[in-house]
Design an enzyme around this catalytic site. Sequence first.
Site: not given
Ligand code: ADP
Ligand code: ADP
Length: 213
Positions: A13, A160, A171, A88, A127
């Site tokens: 995302k 992270r 998660r 979320r 990541r």
């Molecule tokens: P990822 O990109 O790997 O999905 P995020 O950076 O979006 O992770 O979120 C990391 C953490 O921040 C989540 O596991 C949660 O604890 C918190 N968080 C982020 N967005 C929300 C939301 N909309 N509601 C509740 N918790 C959130």
């Molecule tokens: P999210 O925001 O949904 O948690 P991220 O954008 O942070 O996901 O991506 C999660 C991990 O996967 C990062 O290390 C990113 O560099 C890698 N990644 C993102 N898109 C792709 C893809 N299409 N193929 C392989 N790896 C990817």
Amino acid sequence: MKIIMLGAPGAGKGTQAEMIAEKYHLPHVSTGDIFRANIKNGTELGKEAKSYMDQGLLVPDELTVKILMDRVSQEDCKNGYILDGFPRNIPQAEVLDKALAELGDKIDHAIDMEVPDERIIRRMVGRRACVSCGATYHVENVPPKKEGICDKCGDALILRDDDREETVKNRLNVYHEQTQPLIEFYEKKGILKTVDGTKDMMDVFKEITEILA
Ligand code: ADP
Ligand code: ADP
Ligand code: ZN
């Protein structure tokens, strides 16, 4: 244009949101990035959010909704934005919907990035994140030009705390229980678009730009 990115943690995302933001000149609004910036700066909000984030749990809605609403009411969001990590759960989606409806506004697209769970763990442990500018890398798939350093801003990259395998499993459970129901929620509203998130990131981006065109 207002866009919501849906998908499991690690679905890509943030990566896609960054590219959309650049191409369409829209702000990339990530609640996770906002929380991490607060943790880095040692704010009260950061302290409270961290206790949930470290366990892989959602930060309570009262806190999260307020932060998101403050952010999208800023000047740079007036022509639209890309939401990454919000909503979320259904209650968050309902608050957002209601707030937009009061302004005679709505979300245009909810883009669901599909990636099976078994791929997620590999993505997450590799990541690397830049807490200064929100850029994301992967040690194998998307390496920075210089190891450990952000291409965009030159700051140090981190693994992270919540990307350790045990926390990622929590998660994913939280995702399936609380976030996945949003797919049906937006499908019913007729704005759900699904993309195959397992493809190469540029191919995923192409699919998304076709949806947004
Ligand atoms: P990822 O990109 O790997 O999905 P995020 O950076 O979006 O992770 O979120 C990391 C953490 O921040 C989540 O596991 C949660 O604890 C918190 N968080 C982020 N967005 C929300 C939301 N909309 N509601 C509740 N918790 C959130
Ligand atoms: P999210 O925001 O949904 O948690 P991220 O954008 O942070 O996901 O991506 C999660 C991990 O996967 C990062 O290390 C990113 O560099 C890698 N990644 C993102 N898109 C792709 C893809 N299409 N193929 C392989 N790896 C990817
Ligand atoms: Zn950076």
